[in-house]
Design a protein around this motif. Structure first.
Motif, PDB file in Angstrom:
ATOM      1  N   GLY A 117       0.843  -1.196   0.000  1.00  0.00           N
ATOM      2  CA  GLY A 117       0.000   0.000   0.000  1.00  0.00           C
ATOM      3  C   GLY A 117       0.875   1.241   0.000  1.00  0.00           C
ATOM      4  O   GLY A 117       2.077   1.176  -0.264  1.00  0.00           O
ATOM      5  N   GLU A 118       0.251   2.341   0.347  1.00  0.00           N
ATOM      6  CA  GLU A 118       0.950   3.624   0.209  1.00  0.00           C
ATOM      7  C   GLU A 118       1.720   4.010   1.483  1.00  0.00           C
ATOM      8  O   GLU A 118       2.926   4.228   1.447  1.00  0.00           O
ATOM      9  CB  GLU A 118      -0.133   4.661  -0.093  1.00  0.00           C
ATOM     10  CG  GLU A 118       0.362   6.062  -0.240  1.00  0.00           C
ATOM     11  CD  GLU A 118      -0.787   6.990  -0.591  1.00  0.00           C
ATOM     12  OE1 GLU A 118      -1.664   6.586  -1.386  1.00  0.00           O
ATOM     13  OE2 GLU A 118      -0.820   8.099  -0.055  1.00  0.00           O
ATOM     14  N   GLY A 119       1.008   4.081   2.599  1.00  0.00           N
ATOM     15  CA  GLY A 119       1.667   4.482   3.838  1.00  0.00           C
ATOM     16  C   GLY A 119       0.670   4.360   4.974  1.00  0.00           C
ATOM     17  O   GLY A 119      -0.542   4.366   4.737  1.00  0.00           O
ATOM     18  N   PRO A 120       1.151   4.265   6.211  1.00  0.00           N
ATOM     19  CA  PRO A 120       0.245   4.116   7.345  1.00  0.00           C
ATOM     20  C   PRO A 120      -0.695   5.313   7.480  1.00  0.00           C
ATOM     21  O   PRO A 120      -0.327   6.441   7.171  1.00  0.00           O
ATOM     22  CB  PRO A 120       1.191   4.065   8.553  1.00  0.00           C
ATOM     23  CG  PRO A 120       2.554   3.833   7.999  1.00  0.00           C
ATOM     24  CD  PRO A 120       2.567   4.317   6.597  1.00  0.00           C
ATOM     25  N   GLU A 124      -2.996   2.921  11.851  1.00  0.00           N
ATOM     26  CA  GLU A 124      -1.734   2.174  11.726  1.00  0.00           C
ATOM     27  C   GLU A 124      -0.637   2.868  12.549  1.00  0.00           C
ATOM     28  O   GLU A 124       0.192   2.212  13.187  1.00  0.00           O
ATOM     29  CB  GLU A 124      -1.321   2.102  10.244  1.00  0.00           C
ATOM     30  CG  GLU A 124      -2.245   1.248   9.379  1.00  0.00           C
ATOM     31  CD  GLU A 124      -3.593   1.891   9.045  1.00  0.00           C
ATOM     32  OE1 GLU A 124      -3.693   3.136   9.088  1.00  0.00           O
ATOM     33  OE2 GLU A 124      -4.557   1.151   8.741  1.00  0.00           O
ATOM     34  N   PRO A 130       0.173  -2.544   9.858  1.00  0.00           N
ATOM     35  CA  PRO A 130      -0.338  -2.022   8.586  1.00  0.00           C
ATOM     36  C   PRO A 130      -1.795  -2.396   8.351  1.00  0.00           C
ATOM     37  O   PRO A 130      -2.237  -3.475   8.757  1.00  0.00           O
ATOM     38  CB  PRO A 130       0.547  -2.721   7.545  1.00  0.00           C
ATOM     39  CG  PRO A 130       0.893  -4.019   8.187  1.00  0.00           C
ATOM     40  CD  PRO A 130       1.009  -3.743   9.666  1.00  0.00           C
ATOM     41  N   PHE A 131      -2.508  -1.523   7.677  1.00  0.00           N
ATOM     42  CA  PHE A 131      -3.878  -1.799   7.224  1.00  0.00           C
ATOM     43  C   PHE A 131      -4.752  -2.399   8.333  1.00  0.00           C
ATOM     44  O   PHE A 131      -5.235  -3.524   8.213  1.00  0.00           O
ATOM     45  CB  PHE A 131      -3.843  -2.744   6.005  1.00  0.00           C
ATOM     46  CG  PHE A 131      -3.569  -2.032   4.703  1.00  0.00           C
ATOM     47  CD1 PHE A 131      -4.561  -1.297   4.067  1.00  0.00           C
ATOM     48  CD2 PHE A 131      -2.316  -2.105   4.106  1.00  0.00           C
ATOM     49  CE1 PHE A 131      -4.312  -0.649   2.864  1.00  0.00           C
ATOM     50  CE2 PHE A 131      -2.064  -1.448   2.902  1.00  0.00           C
ATOM     51  CZ  PHE A 131      -3.065  -0.722   2.277  1.00  0.00           C
ATOM     52  N   ASN A 158       3.965  -1.188   3.160  1.00  0.00           N
ATOM     53  CA  ASN A 158       3.678   0.065   2.475  1.00  0.00           C
ATOM     54  C   ASN A 158       4.945   0.629   1.847  1.00  0.00           C
ATOM     55  O   ASN A 158       6.056   0.268   2.241  1.00  0.00           O
ATOM     56  CB  ASN A 158       3.143   1.090   3.485  1.00  0.00           C
ATOM     57  CG  ASN A 158       1.703   0.814   3.885  1.00  0.00           C
ATOM     58  OD1 ASN A 158       0.816   0.845   3.059  1.00  0.00           O
ATOM     59  ND2 ASN A 158       1.491   0.533   5.166  1.00  0.00           N
ATOM     60  N   HIS A 232      -7.125   1.192  -4.483  1.00  0.00           N
ATOM     61  CA  HIS A 232      -6.889   1.143  -3.040  1.00  0.00           C
ATOM     62  C   HIS A 232      -8.234   0.918  -2.328  1.00  0.00           C
ATOM     63  O   HIS A 232      -9.249   1.484  -2.746  1.00  0.00           O
ATOM     64  CB  HIS A 232      -6.279   2.477  -2.597  1.00  0.00           C
ATOM     65  CG  HIS A 232      -5.657   2.427  -1.242  1.00  0.00           C
ATOM     66  ND1 HIS A 232      -6.415   2.427  -0.092  1.00  0.00           N
ATOM     67  CD2 HIS A 232      -4.366   2.359  -0.849  1.00  0.00           C
ATOM     68  CE1 HIS A 232      -5.598   2.375   0.951  1.00  0.00           C
ATOM     69  NE2 HIS A 232      -4.352   2.338   0.515  1.00  0.00           N
TER      70      HIS A 232
HETATM   71  N1  URA Z   1      -3.552   2.793   3.680  1.00  0.00           N
HETATM   72  C1  URA Z   1      -2.374   2.304   3.229  1.00  0.00           C
HETATM   73  O1  URA Z   1      -2.004   2.506   2.078  1.00  0.00           O
HETATM   74  N2  URA Z   1      -1.653   1.583   4.098  1.00  0.00           N
HETATM   75  C2  URA Z   1      -2.020   1.314   5.350  1.00  0.00           C
HETATM   76  O2  URA Z   1      -1.292   0.632   6.069  1.00  0.00           O
HETATM   77  C3  URA Z   1      -3.259   1.828   5.778  1.00  0.00           C
HETATM   78  C4  URA Z   1      -4.009   2.566   4.938  1.00  0.00           C
END
Ligand code: URA
Length: 265
Positions: A117-120, A124, A130-131, A158, A232
């Motif tokens: 994914g992109e980032g916390p 998170e 994560p997620f 991420n 996403h």
């Molecule tokens: N969205 C993301 O891209 N990563 C995460 O860990 C949480 C939400």
């Protein structure tokens, strides 16, 4: 001044004010945006030769060499927690290295699928996992629908391991600082295939500015590993009409994974 710098200053002054006037009930933090630099300054920066062209993340992801510091997943997690490589360290609560089957997360080992994914986000950042927020719960359901799970056969991570304030896109320098970790995670886990969620992660990994609508649902070669990108889960929560195409993408991924499994044995 960047949004991150403004947030740091805000928190600094807020803490001082709280100290002097007594603690106020928790207030919503304001949302800051980057202040655009003046045109003259921008022109000067454009004219200056790039100090380090590899801070372009898409280039960096291709250039990221093998980092011998990391021989287990635990090494990577430890380095992520200790990292001071970009400004996100100032605003994060927890760094979020990634999560997979318990015993594999600690060792050098392989999972079938690397989910990126992109980032916390806020949840998170609070938990260090994560997620785990709303988008994460949907992600788990999407994975389950194609017999994948972070408990058994996926590693979830991420592009950036620390939360960008207000969930903005990670900046190029932040992605660049973090690329070493993702590169090492992929190298150690040796996934059969990579499943990418969202425009930002797809563009970085595929070295392109093409939109997610064009990138989704097709297999690309990522250093010899088949990679497929789709929408996403946060986008699906905002726009129900994306659920069907995302499901088509997941089915395609599943078919390819079954074939890769069969070829492996
Ligand atoms: N969205 C993301 O891209 N990563 C995460 O860990 C949480 C939400």
């Amino acid at each position: 001044m960047t949004a991150t710098e403004k947030l740091i200053l805000y928190r600094f002054f807020k803490t001082s004010a709280d100290y002097l006037r007594g603690y106020a009930l928790s207030e919503e933090e304001p949302v800051f945006v980057d202040t655009e630099i003046a045109p003259a300054e921008a022109a000067q920066q454009d004219a200056a030769p790039a100090q380090n062209p590899s801070t372009e993340p898409h280039v960096l992801f291709q250039q990221a060499g093998q980092d011998s510091r990391f021989s287990t997943m635990a090494d990577i997690a430890q380095a992520v927690h200790a990292c001071r490589g970009c400004g996100l360290v100032a605003t994060r609560i927890h760094a979020v290295p990634g999560e997979g089957p318990e015993e594999l997360s600690r060792l050098q080992n392989s999972v079938e699928v690397m989910v990126i994914g992109e980032g916390p986000g806020a949840d998170e950042d609070k938990t260090g996992r994560p997620f785990v927020g709303k988008a994460g719960q949907l992600l788990d359901k999407m994975l389950e629908a194609i017999q994948l799970s972070r408990k058994t056969n996926c590693y979830i991570t991420n592009i950036v391991k620390c939360r960008p304030p207000q969930n903005r896109d990670p900046a190029p320098a932040e992605c660049a600082a973090c690329a070493q970790f993702l590169e090492a995670q992929i190298r150690l886990q040796k996934p059969l295939a990579i499943l990418v969620f969202g425009r930002c992660a797809a563009q970085l990994l595929l070295n392109t500015t093409e939109g997610i609508g064009k990138l989704r649902g097709r297999f690309f070669d990522y250093n010899g590993i088949p990679l497929l990108a789709t929408y996403h889960p946060s986008a699906l929560l905002r726009d129900e009409s994306l659920k069907r195409p995302a499901w088509e993408d997941l089915k395609k991924f599943r078919t390819q994974l079954l074939q890769l499994r069969a070829e492996r044995v």
